[in-house]
Structures are given as structure tokens and as C-alpha cells.
Scaffold this active site. Sequence first.
Site, PDB file in Angstrom:
ATOM      1  N   MET A  80      99.086  -6.506 -23.781  1.00 46.27           N
ATOM      2  CA  MET A  80      97.829  -6.304 -23.047  1.00 46.27           C
ATOM      3  C   MET A  80      97.398  -7.619 -22.424  1.00 46.27           C
ATOM      4  SD  MET A  80      95.884  -3.705 -25.630  1.00 46.27           S
ATOM      5  CE  MET A  80      96.387  -4.671 -27.025  1.00 46.27           C
ATOM      6  N   ALA A  81      96.994  -7.527 -21.175  1.00 48.59           N
ATOM      7  CA  ALA A  81      96.682  -8.708 -20.373  1.00 48.59           C
ATOM      8  C   ALA A  81      95.335  -9.322 -20.775  1.00 48.59           C
ATOM      9  CB  ALA A  81      96.635  -8.295 -18.904  1.00 48.59           C
ATOM     10  N   SER A 108     102.088  -9.937 -23.441  1.00 53.57           N
ATOM     11  CA  SER A 108     102.094  -9.509 -22.032  1.00 53.57           C
ATOM     12  C   SER A 108     102.527 -10.626 -21.087  1.00 53.57           C
ATOM     13  CB  SER A 108     100.682  -9.053 -21.649  1.00 53.57           C
ATOM     14  OG  SER A 108     100.572  -8.897 -20.252  1.00 53.57           O
ATOM     15  N   GLN A 134     106.877  -9.086 -22.984  1.00 49.67           N
ATOM     16  CA  GLN A 134     106.885  -8.040 -21.941  1.00 49.67           C
ATOM     17  C   GLN A 134     106.904  -8.682 -20.564  1.00 49.67           C
ATOM     18  OE1 GLN A 134     103.589  -7.251 -20.121  1.00 49.67           O
ATOM     19  NE2 GLN A 134     104.849  -6.123 -18.655  1.00 49.67           N
ATOM     20  N   TYR A 136     106.943  -7.900 -16.173  1.00 48.96           N
ATOM     21  CA  TYR A 136     106.972  -7.065 -14.972  1.00 48.96           C
ATOM     22  C   TYR A 136     108.040  -7.662 -14.067  1.00 48.96           C
ATOM     23  CZ  TYR A 136     102.474  -4.930 -16.227  1.00 48.96           C
ATOM     24  OH  TYR A 136     101.465  -4.234 -16.857  1.00 48.96           O
ATOM     25  N   LYS A 229     109.881  -0.168 -20.872  1.00 45.78           N
ATOM     26  CA  LYS A 229     108.589   0.402 -21.285  1.00 45.78           C
ATOM     27  C   LYS A 229     108.005   1.221 -20.139  1.00 45.78           C
ATOM     28  CE  LYS A 229     103.962  -0.961 -22.900  1.00 45.78           C
ATOM     29  NZ  LYS A 229     103.078  -0.802 -21.756  1.00 45.78           N
ATOM     30  N   ARG A 256      96.540   4.368 -17.884  1.00 44.99           N
ATOM     31  CA  ARG A 256      95.911   3.424 -16.951  1.00 44.99           C
ATOM     32  C   ARG A 256      96.528   3.427 -15.559  1.00 44.99           C
ATOM     33  NH1 ARG A 256      92.797  -0.523 -19.367  1.00 44.99           N
ATOM     34  NH2 ARG A 256      93.358  -2.251 -18.007  1.00 44.99           N
ATOM     35  N   ASP A 287     103.829   4.705 -27.355  1.00 43.94           N
ATOM     36  CA  ASP A 287     102.430   4.283 -27.486  1.00 43.94           C
ATOM     37  C   ASP A 287     101.534   5.228 -26.718  1.00 43.94           C
ATOM     38  OD1 ASP A 287     102.256   3.519 -24.778  1.00 43.94           O
ATOM     39  OD2 ASP A 287     102.507   1.389 -25.203  1.00 43.94           O
ATOM     40  N   ILE A 290      97.178   6.272 -30.236  1.00 41.57           N
ATOM     41  CA  ILE A 290      97.333   6.246 -31.699  1.00 41.57           C
ATOM     42  C   ILE A 290      96.092   5.589 -32.310  1.00 41.57           C
ATOM     43  CG2 ILE A 290      98.690   5.192 -33.581  1.00 41.57           C
ATOM     44  CD1 ILE A 290     101.169   5.842 -31.903  1.00 41.57           C
ATOM     45  N   ARG A 291      95.358   6.356 -33.089  1.00 33.49           N
ATOM     46  CA  ARG A 291      94.077   5.876 -33.629  1.00 33.49           C
ATOM     47  C   ARG A 291      93.955   6.077 -35.134  1.00 33.49           C
ATOM     48  NH1 ARG A 291      94.768   4.135 -29.398  1.00 33.49           N
ATOM     49  NH2 ARG A 291      93.486   4.294 -27.519  1.00 33.49           N
ATOM     50  N   ARG A 311      94.536  -0.534 -27.222  1.00 34.45           N
ATOM     51  CA  ARG A 311      93.104  -0.836 -27.153  1.00 34.45           C
ATOM     52  C   ARG A 311      92.417  -1.129 -28.495  1.00 34.45           C
ATOM     53  NH1 ARG A 311      94.258   3.019 -23.462  1.00 34.45           N
ATOM     54  NH2 ARG A 311      93.592   2.784 -21.300  1.00 34.45           N
TER      55      ARG A 311
HETATM   56  C1  LIG Z   1      93.424  -3.841 -21.208  1.00 30.79           C
HETATM   57  C2  LIG Z   1      94.860  -3.428 -21.179  1.00 30.79           C
HETATM   58  C3  LIG Z   1      95.802  -4.244 -20.585  1.00 30.79           C
HETATM   59  C4  LIG Z   1      97.137  -3.862 -20.551  1.00 30.79           C
HETATM   60  N1  LIG Z   1      98.065  -4.728 -20.038  1.00 30.79           N
HETATM   61  C5  LIG Z   1      99.376  -4.396 -20.058  1.00 30.79           C
HETATM   62  C6  LIG Z   1     100.355  -5.319 -19.626  1.00 30.79           C
HETATM   63  O1  LIG Z   1     100.060  -6.436 -19.240  1.00 30.79           O
HETATM   64  N2  LIG Z   1     101.653  -4.907 -19.673  1.00 30.79           N
HETATM   65  C7  LIG Z   1     102.035  -3.666 -20.117  1.00 30.79           C
HETATM   66  O2  LIG Z   1     103.219  -3.349 -20.136  1.00 30.79           O
HETATM   67  N3  LIG Z   1     101.111  -2.785 -20.561  1.00 30.79           N
HETATM   68  C8  LIG Z   1      99.801  -3.123 -20.549  1.00 30.79           C
HETATM   69  N4  LIG Z   1      98.882  -2.248 -21.053  1.00 30.79           N
HETATM   70  C9  LIG Z   1      99.327  -0.958 -21.629  1.00 30.79           C
HETATM   71  C10 LIG Z   1      99.608  -1.120 -23.122  1.00 30.79           C
HETATM   72  O3  LIG Z   1     100.737  -1.926 -23.343  1.00 30.79           O
HETATM   73  C11 LIG Z   1      99.876   0.227 -23.829  1.00 30.79           C
HETATM   74  O4  LIG Z   1     100.897   0.918 -23.147  1.00 30.79           O
HETATM   75  C12 LIG Z   1      98.634   1.132 -23.946  1.00 30.79           C
HETATM   76  O5  LIG Z   1      97.452   0.389 -24.066  1.00 30.79           O
HETATM   77  C13 LIG Z   1      98.805   2.040 -25.171  1.00 30.79           C
HETATM   78  O6  LIG Z   1      97.775   2.951 -25.262  1.00 30.79           O
HETATM   79  P1  LIG Z   1      96.498   2.784 -26.252  1.00 30.79           P
HETATM   80  O7  LIG Z   1      95.648   1.688 -25.647  1.00 30.79           O
HETATM   81  O8  LIG Z   1      95.859   4.131 -26.157  1.00 30.79           O
HETATM   82  O9  LIG Z   1      97.010   2.457 -27.631  1.00 30.79           O
HETATM   83  C14 LIG Z   1      97.541  -2.618 -21.098  1.00 30.79           C
HETATM   84  C15 LIG Z   1      96.580  -1.803 -21.703  1.00 30.79           C
HETATM   85  C16 LIG Z   1      95.271  -2.191 -21.766  1.00 30.79           C
HETATM   86  C17 LIG Z   1      94.263  -1.304 -22.465  1.00 30.79           C
END
Ligand SMILES: Cc1cc2nc3c(=O)[nH]c(=O)nc-3n(C[C@H](O)[C@H](O)[C@H](O)COP(=O)(O)O)c2cc1C
Length: 362
Positions: A80-81, A108, A134, A136, A229, A256, A287, A290-291, A311
Site C-alpha cells: 500500500m502506497a 509498495s 511490489q 509496477y 498480482k 480500487r 486479497d 479479509i476482515r 486497509r
Molecule cells: C491506500 C491503498 C494503497 C494501495 N497501494 C497499492 C500499491 O501501491 N500497489 C499495489 O499493488 N496495490 C496497492 N493497493 C491494493 C492492495 O495491495 C490490496 O490489493 C488491497 O488493499 C486488498 O484489499 P483490502 O484492503 O480489502 O484488504 C493499495 C490499497 C490501498 C487501500
Amino acid sequence: MNKDIITLHDHERAAQAALGEAAWAYFSGGAADEITLRRNSHAWQGWGLSPRVLQDLRGGHTRCTLLGREVPMPLLVAPMAYQRWAHHHGETGMALAAAAQGCGMVVSHQTSTPLQDVAASFLQDPGHGPLWFQMYWQADRARTQALLSDAEDAGYQAITLTVDAPVHGVRDRERRHGMPLPEGVRAVHWPAQAPATGSGLCAGLADAAPRWDDVQWLISQTRLPVLLKGITHAKDAERALQVGAAGVIVSNHGGRVLDTVSATAELLPSVADAVRRQKHDALVLVDGGIRRGTDLFKALALGADAALIGRPTLYGLAHAGARGAAHVLRLLRDEFEATLALTGCASVNDIEIDHLRPLKAL
Ligand SMILES: Cc1cc2nc3c(=O)[nH]c(=O)nc-3n(C[C@H](O)[C@H](O)[C@H](O)COP(=O)(O)O)c2cc1C
């Protein structure tokens, strides 16, 4: 930790109270009408558990093997970024939390802390789980090679290449609030500016988007195993293995990117089947939504080797720093252990599809 915080949902409420509106929109939001975002968590609840009783649970544990290493828990923190926007502890705090709970961490490409510093925090804990990086796809291959070798040198054990976001998702909440990153918070390994959100969403991006031959090239440039991924289709999973991936992560980016994609709990079985038919030891992770410990159990029953959580860990971090993120993982770990015991499983190897029944809507 405040004694009223005993579930991941409590952490979510505390995070919303702690974060400003724009940060809350960025961290919690999903694409468009957020149908996939909601469906991700609801879909796990569509399965009922079918426990077995009077099993021998002596010596029970949560250990499993991922990429040839024994790890304490089949759970990793998702990439996550901009975690320093959630809390000044940022990715370093997340790393301490994950390692302390025996969970893995996927850092990330858009980390707001150098990948070397995150690795140092994580690897200093002898009880740590897997540490992956991870990425891009970037059009500049020399930069990609440099980043791969930085990740290798820092001690990362695998690369995950995210393939589900060649262009930005249309996240309405985020577009309303913008992304006012605090002073000094930026994606430290990202070439120029962080990806724009807002209008002109596809401008120029599709030209630079990766194709299968690019993935094959990236895999050839590192000695680390590479997982893709954002795989949701069985045919893409097969193709991933053909080009040399060590496994796939079934993910819709937490809802997202493209709204109304099916929930990952719905997509997982067909992808896992396709992977196992082709290469029985290739990894399948999942993923999205999952809570609860029961959700993690269901993910493994539906064919995943491990799961990632996104999250909720950011929510813990946002309102209580590293301690908050650790508490989130601890809760999930405790719930998962209880689920194992109560379904009659001494270890993850005992989890079977027979432990699940589709629930009829009431
Ligand atoms: C704020 C935020 C930033 C994210 N940034 C990335 C990222 O930089 N690279 C990536 O592959 N996935 C990113 N994701 C996706 C997550 O790796 C993951 O797939 C997703 O959050 C899983 O779902 P969950 O939040 O319901 O557990 C991001 C998700 C969130 C919430």
C-alpha cells in the site's frame, strides 16, 4: 490500546476519526460506486463453516511454507502506497508490526520510505515472515533493473508485479478530495510525480502499459521469484505460469481500480484450479475484504496458500502507529487460531474445501 478496540471494524472507526477527510477518502475508498469494494468482504460471508469435532489438535500451529521457506502465519500485509500519510511511523512502523506478529510484508513500489529502511526494520526481528517487494511496470527498463537489484541487495525474497492497474482507477471520493500529500511525503522510488488522479485518467498511460513479453523480460532480470498480482482470470493464471511466474495473487486491488469486478472470494477457486492443474507447487495468494480470522480460513479452504490484508493494517497504523497495526494483525491471528481449533484443524494442512458450505440467502 484502548480496551474498546477488539475487532478490525473498531480500528476502522478509530482511523476515520483520526484521519483528515482527504486521507480517509484515499485510504478507504474504492472505484466508482464501490460495488467491488463492498462485495469483496461480503463474499467471504457467503460461505458457511462446517466444523469437524473431536479432532486431535495437539501440537497445533499456524506455520506454512511459502516459496520454500517455513513462515509463522499464512498472512502478509498487502502493498500500500504512502503509508507516511496515514501516520509518521509509515512503512517502517508497518514493518515492525508485521514482523512482530510473524506476518509477511509486501512493500509498495510507491512506498514513502526507502525500501532499504523498511527491510532493515523488518528483518531485524528474528520471528519475521516473508519480505517481498511490489513493482509496477515502468517503461524505463534501466530503472526497473536498478530497482530489482536494490530490492535483491536489501534482502527482499520475492517480487510481485502488479498487473491490474495499467491505467488509474476512477475513484470518485479521491477525485473529490484530491491528494494533498503532507510536506515531505512522496513515493521515494517513483520516477517523477506520483500518478495523477482526477481528470485525463488514461492520458499516455496505455502506451506504457506492460504486455506479456514485458513480464517475461522482467522475470528474466532477477534471481528472485516473481508473482503476478491482480490475476482474476484462470487463463491469465495459466499464462503467468507459462512466462515463468512463481505464482499469482488473486486480487482486484481491493476494489480500487475497476468497479463491478467480481469479489476475489468468487474468483479464487477457478484461478487456484487452473494453477494447480498446471504446476502443483506454484503459489496462489488472495486479497480483498479479509476482515476476520474466519475469512482467512475460507481463503485457504478455497485454494489459497496464504492471503494478504490491506486497509485494516493502515487503519491500525493511522490511529495508533506501529502498535495499532500490530494489534490489527494480532487480532486476526488470534481469530484465525481459534477458527482452526474450532473447525478441528491442527494446522493449515488440515483445511479442506469440505469445511465450507455455500450459505443460502436468508
Ligand atoms: C491506500 C491503498 C494503497 C494501495 N497501494 C497499492 C500499491 O501501491 N500497489 C499495489 O499493488 N496495490 C496497492 N493497493 C491494493 C492492495 O495491495 C490490496 O490489493 C488491497 O488493499 C486488498 O484489499 P483490502 O484492503 O480489502 O484488504 C493499495 C490499497 C490501498 C487501500
